[in-house]
Design a protein around this motif. Structure first.
Motif, PDB file in Angstrom:
ATOM      1  N   LYS A 114      44.912  28.837  30.357  1.00 38.44           N
ATOM      2  CA  LYS A 114      43.787  29.508  31.024  1.00 38.44           C
ATOM      3  C   LYS A 114      44.250  30.145  32.335  1.00 38.44           C
ATOM      4  CE  LYS A 114      39.167  28.910  32.868  1.00 38.44           C
ATOM      5  NZ  LYS A 114      38.082  27.992  33.152  1.00 38.44           N
ATOM      6  N   THR A 115      45.129  29.478  33.046  1.00 38.66           N
ATOM      7  CA  THR A 115      45.655  30.029  34.299  1.00 38.66           C
ATOM      8  C   THR A 115      46.366  31.352  34.056  1.00 38.66           C
ATOM      9  OG1 THR A 115      45.937  27.795  35.181  1.00 38.66           O
ATOM     10  CG2 THR A 115      47.186  29.556  36.242  1.00 38.66           C
ATOM     11  N   TYR A 116      47.172  31.420  33.013  1.00 39.26           N
ATOM     12  CA  TYR A 116      47.884  32.662  32.723  1.00 39.26           C
ATOM     13  C   TYR A 116      46.950  33.752  32.195  1.00 39.26           C
ATOM     14  CZ  TYR A 116      52.336  30.552  33.782  1.00 39.26           C
ATOM     15  OH  TYR A 116      53.383  29.957  34.441  1.00 39.26           O
ATOM     16  N   MET A 117      45.887  33.353  31.489  1.00 36.75           N
ATOM     17  CA  MET A 117      44.896  34.350  31.076  1.00 36.75           C
ATOM     18  C   MET A 117      44.232  34.973  32.304  1.00 36.75           C
ATOM     19  SD  MET A 117      42.764  33.225  27.695  1.00 36.75           S
ATOM     20  CE  MET A 117      42.074  31.774  28.409  1.00 36.75           C
ATOM     21  N   LEU A 118      43.913  34.136  33.284  1.00 35.71           N
ATOM     22  CA  LEU A 118      43.302  34.650  34.504  1.00 35.71           C
ATOM     23  C   LEU A 118      44.288  35.506  35.306  1.00 35.71           C
ATOM     24  CD1 LEU A 118      41.241  31.519  35.567  1.00 35.71           C
ATOM     25  CD2 LEU A 118      40.397  33.628  34.532  1.00 35.71           C
ATOM     26  N   LYS A 119      45.572  35.177  35.205  1.00 38.00           N
ATOM     27  CA  LYS A 119      46.590  36.004  35.863  1.00 38.00           C
ATOM     28  C   LYS A 119      46.652  37.390  35.228  1.00 38.00           C
ATOM     29  CE  LYS A 119      51.437  36.005  37.201  1.00 38.00           C
ATOM     30  NZ  LYS A 119      52.725  35.329  37.103  1.00 38.00           N
ATOM     31  N   VAL A 120      46.570  37.458  33.908  1.00 36.92           N
ATOM     32  CA  VAL A 120      46.543  38.754  33.223  1.00 36.92           C
ATOM     33  C   VAL A 120      45.289  39.520  33.614  1.00 36.92           C
ATOM     34  CG1 VAL A 120      46.376  39.869  30.962  1.00 36.92           C
ATOM     35  CG2 VAL A 120      47.963  37.985  31.295  1.00 36.92           C
ATOM     36  N   LYS A 121      44.170  38.820  33.675  1.00 38.23           N
ATOM     37  CA  LYS A 121      42.917  39.473  34.077  1.00 38.23           C
ATOM     38  C   LYS A 121      43.033  40.025  35.492  1.00 38.23           C
ATOM     39  CE  LYS A 121      38.004  38.605  34.719  1.00 38.23           C
ATOM     40  NZ  LYS A 121      36.926  37.609  34.678  1.00 38.23           N
ATOM     41  N   GLY A 122      43.682  39.295  36.388  1.00 29.68           N
ATOM     42  CA  GLY A 122      43.899  39.774  37.744  1.00 29.68           C
ATOM     43  C   GLY A 122      44.806  40.991  37.782  1.00 29.68           C
ATOM     44  N   ASP A 123      45.839  40.985  36.965  1.00 26.82           N
ATOM     45  CA  ASP A 123      46.718  42.157  36.896  1.00 26.82           C
ATOM     46  C   ASP A 123      45.963  43.390  36.418  1.00 26.82           C
ATOM     47  OD1 ASP A 123      48.860  40.703  37.780  1.00 26.82           O
ATOM     48  OD2 ASP A 123      49.797  40.469  35.809  1.00 26.82           O
ATOM     49  N   LEU A 124      45.076  43.201  35.467  1.00 27.02           N
ATOM     50  CA  LEU A 124      44.283  44.330  34.982  1.00 27.02           C
ATOM     51  C   LEU A 124      43.288  44.796  36.037  1.00 27.02           C
ATOM     52  CD1 LEU A 124      43.637  43.113  31.341  1.00 27.02           C
ATOM     53  CD2 LEU A 124      45.126  44.986  32.064  1.00 27.02           C
ATOM     54  N   TYR A 125      42.718  43.861  36.766  1.00 25.18           N
ATOM     55  CA  TYR A 125      41.747  44.208  37.794  1.00 25.18           C
ATOM     56  C   TYR A 125      42.405  44.995  38.930  1.00 25.18           C
ATOM     57  CZ  TYR A 125      38.190  43.706  41.399  1.00 25.18           C
ATOM     58  OH  TYR A 125      37.270  43.948  42.387  1.00 25.18           O
ATOM     59  N   TYR A 126      43.595  44.554  39.350  1.00 24.60           N
ATOM     60  CA  TYR A 126      44.296  45.216  40.450  1.00 24.60           C
ATOM     61  C   TYR A 126      45.210  46.339  39.969  1.00 24.60           C
ATOM     62  CZ  TYR A 126      42.478  41.576  43.413  1.00 24.60           C
ATOM     63  OH  TYR A 126      41.637  40.734  44.092  1.00 24.60           O
ATOM     64  N   ARG A 127      45.150  46.658  38.696  1.00 18.37           N
ATOM     65  CA  ARG A 127      45.881  47.766  38.073  1.00 18.37           C
ATOM     66  C   ARG A 127      47.388  47.676  38.295  1.00 18.37           C
ATOM     67  NH1 ARG A 127      41.248  51.812  39.731  1.00 18.37           N
ATOM     68  NH2 ARG A 127      39.925  51.464  37.939  1.00 18.37           N
ATOM     69  N   THR A 128      47.908  46.479  38.107  1.00 13.10           N
ATOM     70  CA  THR A 128      49.352  46.285  38.128  1.00 13.10           C
ATOM     71  C   THR A 128      49.815  46.086  36.688  1.00 13.10           C
ATOM     72  OG1 THR A 128      49.130  43.900  38.470  1.00 13.10           O
ATOM     73  CG2 THR A 128      49.340  45.277  40.444  1.00 13.10           C
ATOM     74  N   ASP A 129      51.099  46.081  36.491  1.00 13.01           N
ATOM     75  CA  ASP A 129      51.661  45.957  35.151  1.00 13.01           C
ATOM     76  C   ASP A 129      51.460  44.532  34.630  1.00 13.01           C
ATOM     77  OD1 ASP A 129      53.004  46.593  32.833  1.00 13.01           O
ATOM     78  OD2 ASP A 129      54.978  46.151  33.692  1.00 13.01           O
ATOM     79  N   PRO A 130      50.721  44.349  33.536  1.00 16.83           N
ATOM     80  CA  PRO A 130      50.440  42.996  33.046  1.00 16.83           C
ATOM     81  C   PRO A 130      51.473  42.442  32.066  1.00 16.83           C
ATOM     82  CG  PRO A 130      49.157  44.546  31.801  1.00 16.83           C
ATOM     83  CD  PRO A 130      49.916  45.347  32.841  1.00 16.83           C
ATOM     84  N   ASN A 131      52.555  43.170  31.808  1.00 21.54           N
ATOM     85  CA  ASN A 131      53.494  42.739  30.768  1.00 21.54           C
ATOM     86  C   ASN A 131      54.132  41.389  31.055  1.00 21.54           C
ATOM     87  OD1 ASN A 131      53.173  44.831  28.910  1.00 21.54           O
ATOM     88  ND2 ASN A 131      54.517  46.162  30.078  1.00 21.54           N
ATOM     89  N   GLU A 132      54.562  41.159  32.292  1.00 20.34           N
ATOM     90  CA  GLU A 132      55.183  39.876  32.619  1.00 20.34           C
ATOM     91  C   GLU A 132      54.180  38.732  32.483  1.00 20.34           C
ATOM     92  OE1 GLU A 132      57.278  37.615  36.402  1.00 20.34           O
ATOM     93  OE2 GLU A 132      57.146  39.790  36.407  1.00 20.34           O
TER      94      GLU A 132
END
Length: 164
Positions: A114-132
């Motif tokens: 769940k923590t990593y899912m929220l990290k991906v969601k944060g990357d999408l929100y801040y428009r950074t590259d979510p691949n890592e």
């Protein structure tokens, strides 16, 4: 006074009619695409664990939601899939676990996922590259799935150990 007014009006007219430089904004559509060719595949669950998991409806729903991750093509699709996965994960966390898997080892790996899912969601929100973050999330998901195999293979009785 009339001269000041006339020069002021002339200056204002010249400033207003001055050509504005238009900035050309080009959106790079390549950055919106997501390449899932390099993502690791789901680890298989052994038949013994699968037999226990087949009756857990929330887990089956969560699995379906995770499988949709392999079909995303851009960040908008990824955002929708992540939102759905977070919802299904919350339902999974609130559900009643099968007796064999109602242990801290399984629940902790679910929280890490769940923590990593929220990290991906944060990357999408801040428009950074979510691949890592996506790679980390998939690794956490595989660890979560692998824990079911570990629990089923572990035949050690913890009550015997705790008796000492």
């Amino acid at each position: 006074m009339k001269r000041i007014f006339f020069f002021g009006l002339a200056l204002l007219t010249i400033m207003a009619c001055k050509e504005q430089k238009q900035e050309l904004v080009v959106e790079d559509t390549a950055t919106y695409e997501i390449g899932n060719e390099k993502w690791p595949k789901k680890l298989p669950i052994k038949p013994e664990a699968q037999a226990t998991l087949k009756d857990w409806i929330e887990f089956a729903s969560f699995e379906t939601s995770f499988d949709a991750l392999q079909t995303v093509a851009n960040k908008e699709d990824l955002s929708l899939v992540i939102e759905d996965m977070i919802t299904k994960q919350n339902q999974l966390a609130e559900s009643t676990y099968p007796k064999e898997f109602d242990i801290p080892q399984v629940k902790s790996r679910q929280k890490i996922f769940k923590t990593y899912m929220l990290k991906v969601k944060g990357d999408l929100y801040y428009r950074t590259d979510p691949n890592e973050s996506l790679l980390q999330m998939i690794e956490a998901y595989n660890a979560f799935r692998n824990q079911f195999n570990v629990v089923v293979n572990n035949k050690l009785d913890t009550n015997l150990i705790l008796d000492f």
